[in-house]
Design an enzyme around this catalytic site. Structure first.
Site, PDB file in Angstrom:
ATOM      1  N   TRP A  21      56.234  60.517  15.180  1.00  0.00           N
ATOM      2  CA  TRP A  21      54.987  60.253  15.897  1.00  0.00           C
ATOM      3  C   TRP A  21      54.199  61.556  16.027  1.00  0.00           C
ATOM      4  CZ3 TRP A  21      54.451  60.867  21.709  1.00  0.00           C
ATOM      5  CH2 TRP A  21      53.197  60.454  22.159  1.00  0.00           C
ATOM      6  N   GLN A  27      49.992  66.547  12.745  1.00  0.00           N
ATOM      7  CA  GLN A  27      50.144  67.929  13.185  1.00  0.00           C
ATOM      8  C   GLN A  27      50.638  68.850  12.080  1.00  0.00           C
ATOM      9  OE1 GLN A  27      52.783  68.316  16.538  1.00  0.00           O
ATOM     10  NE2 GLN A  27      52.410  70.488  16.808  1.00  0.00           N
ATOM     11  N   TYR A  54      51.617  55.090  12.752  1.00  0.00           N
ATOM     12  CA  TYR A  54      51.630  56.549  12.798  1.00  0.00           C
ATOM     13  C   TYR A  54      50.827  57.116  11.631  1.00  0.00           C
ATOM     14  CZ  TYR A  54      55.488  56.316  16.203  1.00  0.00           C
ATOM     15  OH  TYR A  54      56.279  56.063  17.309  1.00  0.00           O
ATOM     16  N   SER A 151      59.543  48.122  22.519  1.00  0.00           N
ATOM     17  CA  SER A 151      59.172  49.464  22.949  1.00  0.00           C
ATOM     18  C   SER A 151      58.188  49.390  24.103  1.00  0.00           C
ATOM     19  CB  SER A 151      58.555  50.257  21.788  1.00  0.00           C
ATOM     20  OG  SER A 151      58.156  51.548  22.203  1.00  0.00           O
ATOM     21  N   LEU A 207      61.411  65.572  25.650  1.00  0.00           N
ATOM     22  CA  LEU A 207      60.987  66.909  26.066  1.00  0.00           C
ATOM     23  C   LEU A 207      59.582  66.886  26.655  1.00  0.00           C
ATOM     24  CD1 LEU A 207      62.356  69.047  23.074  1.00  0.00           C
ATOM     25  CD2 LEU A 207      63.381  68.710  25.338  1.00  0.00           C
ATOM     26  N   ALA A 208      59.122  65.684  27.029  1.00  0.00           N
ATOM     27  CA  ALA A 208      57.777  65.533  27.609  1.00  0.00           C
ATOM     28  C   ALA A 208      56.733  66.206  26.720  1.00  0.00           C
ATOM     29  CB  ALA A 208      57.732  66.090  29.027  1.00  0.00           C
ATOM     30  N   LYS A 215      57.505  76.430  27.013  1.00  0.00           N
ATOM     31  CA  LYS A 215      56.567  77.305  26.286  1.00  0.00           C
ATOM     32  C   LYS A 215      55.148  77.252  26.836  1.00  0.00           C
ATOM     33  CE  LYS A 215      55.826  73.857  22.596  1.00  0.00           C
ATOM     34  NZ  LYS A 215      56.080  73.594  21.167  1.00  0.00           N
ATOM     35  N   GLY A 285      60.764  64.995  17.944  1.00  0.00           N
ATOM     36  CA  GLY A 285      59.899  65.371  16.842  1.00  0.00           C
ATOM     37  C   GLY A 285      60.016  66.869  16.638  1.00  0.00           C
TER      38      GLY A 285
END
Length: 333
Positions: A21, A27, A54, A151, A207-208, A215, A285
């Site tokens: 995703w 990205q 996606y 989902s 990891l939100a 970071k 991801g």
């Protein structure tokens, strides 16, 4: 890499799954995407998650190319259906027409005869649930999907679907849900229902969206090339709600906890998710292969109850817990 059973089925999935995703076709470029999939395979990841929506189908296509040549029985491929894939009123949702047509397109993009798990990407308020579940049952009976999942469905929607699934004798085994130490909305209603009904969670965004890596620092611009700076895809848009100093400051307070445990903050956050028995897999991801190598170390961490409690205490003021936040849109043609 460790594996867990998906629901009450006989299917095992890797504790860390690789999802594309936002990243593939958005990205990062294709070469980087292929390198990330290769790194996941090298780390023992066997479960790979994508969706027809996606990057307008590019997610499936790139994953298919990346897995070409792998022994098919050695990997588990998940995809999804629901979000618009074209301009027409039937190019979306969970109607029989859309499901039966879209599975064919997804298989062609992925370069496979079947997917291991076919998921309803959201609940479709405009289509009778009986129609949706009958179509999914036919997809399974045709051999084009082995198992069915949903989902981001609400508890009552999952209960209704599982009742029909049992009547139709189709294996509904999972709910893919947003779940992290910052996003806990499934704990009150969805997770108890899934435990009762025999569904596992596939936890996405564990990891939100990178916030739980530490970071992103309050008062500072996002690091270059991070998801928050993504303008090609939707990364920056999806992170707007979590890039708040109140949240980022709390996350920074987790760093000493991770350091004391001798692990990185991402590994701490992932092990928090995997500590929950109802989670079969945490879907991560990546934009760089080394991220995958580092994060799969979470499978080797047994999270201490005291450490989990300390994390919860730090994040409690900013963690989301309201079950009403699990919703599906009401689309109209």
């Amino acid at each position: 890499m460790k594996h867990r059973r998906l629901g009450r089925s006989g299917l095992y999935v890797s504790e860390i799954a690789y999802g594309n995703w936002i990243t593939h076709g958005g990205q990062i470029d294709s070469d980087a995407a292929l390198s990330c999939v290769r790194a996941a395979l090298d780390c023992g990841v066997t479960s790979f998650d994508t969706a027809d929506g996606y990057a307008f189908g590019a997610g499936e296509e790139i994953l298919g190319r990346a897995l070409a040549g792998e022994r098919r029985s050695s990997v588990e491929i998940f995809t999804k259906v629901y979000w618009p894939v074209g301009p027409g009123p039937n190019d979306r949702g969970l109607s029989r027409k859309h499901i039966m047509e879209t599975i064919e397109v997804s298989l062609r993009r992925l370069g496979t005869d079947y997917v291991d798990l076919y998921q309803a990407h959201r609940f479709d308020h405009g289509t009778p649930l009986e129609e949706t579940m009958t179509a999914f049952a036919d997809v399974v009976r045709s051999g084009k999907a082995l198992y069915i999942g949903v989902s981001e469905w609400r508890a009552e929607e999952i209960r209704a679907a599982q009742a029909l699934a049992r009547e139709l004798r189709v294996p509904l085994v999972s709910n893919q849900s947003r779940y992290s130490a910052l996003h806990r909305v499934i704990e009150a209603e969805v997770m108890p229902a899934c435990r009762e009904l025999g569904l596992s969670q596939l936890a996405f965004s564990p990891l939100a969206q990178g916030v739980l890596t530490g970071k992103y620092v309050p008062g500072r611009p996002p690091p270059p090339a991070s998801r928050a700076t993504d303008t090609k895809g939707f990364g920056g848009h999806f992170m707007e709600k979590v890039l708040r100093d109140e949240i980022l400051g709390r996350v920074q307070r987790l760093l000493p906890l991770a350091e004391a445990a001798g692990i990185s903050l991402p590994v701490l956050a992932l092990s928090w998710v995997l500590h929950e028995p109802n989670v079969a897999s945490a879907v991560i991801g990546a934009s760089r292969p080394e991220q995958i190598t580092a994060n799969t170390a979470a499978c080797d961490v047994v999270l201490d109850d005291d450490l989990r409690a300390a994390m919860d205490a730090v994040l409690a003021p900013v963690a989301l817990t309201d079950p009403a936040l699990t919703t599906s849109p009401h689309h109209t043609p």
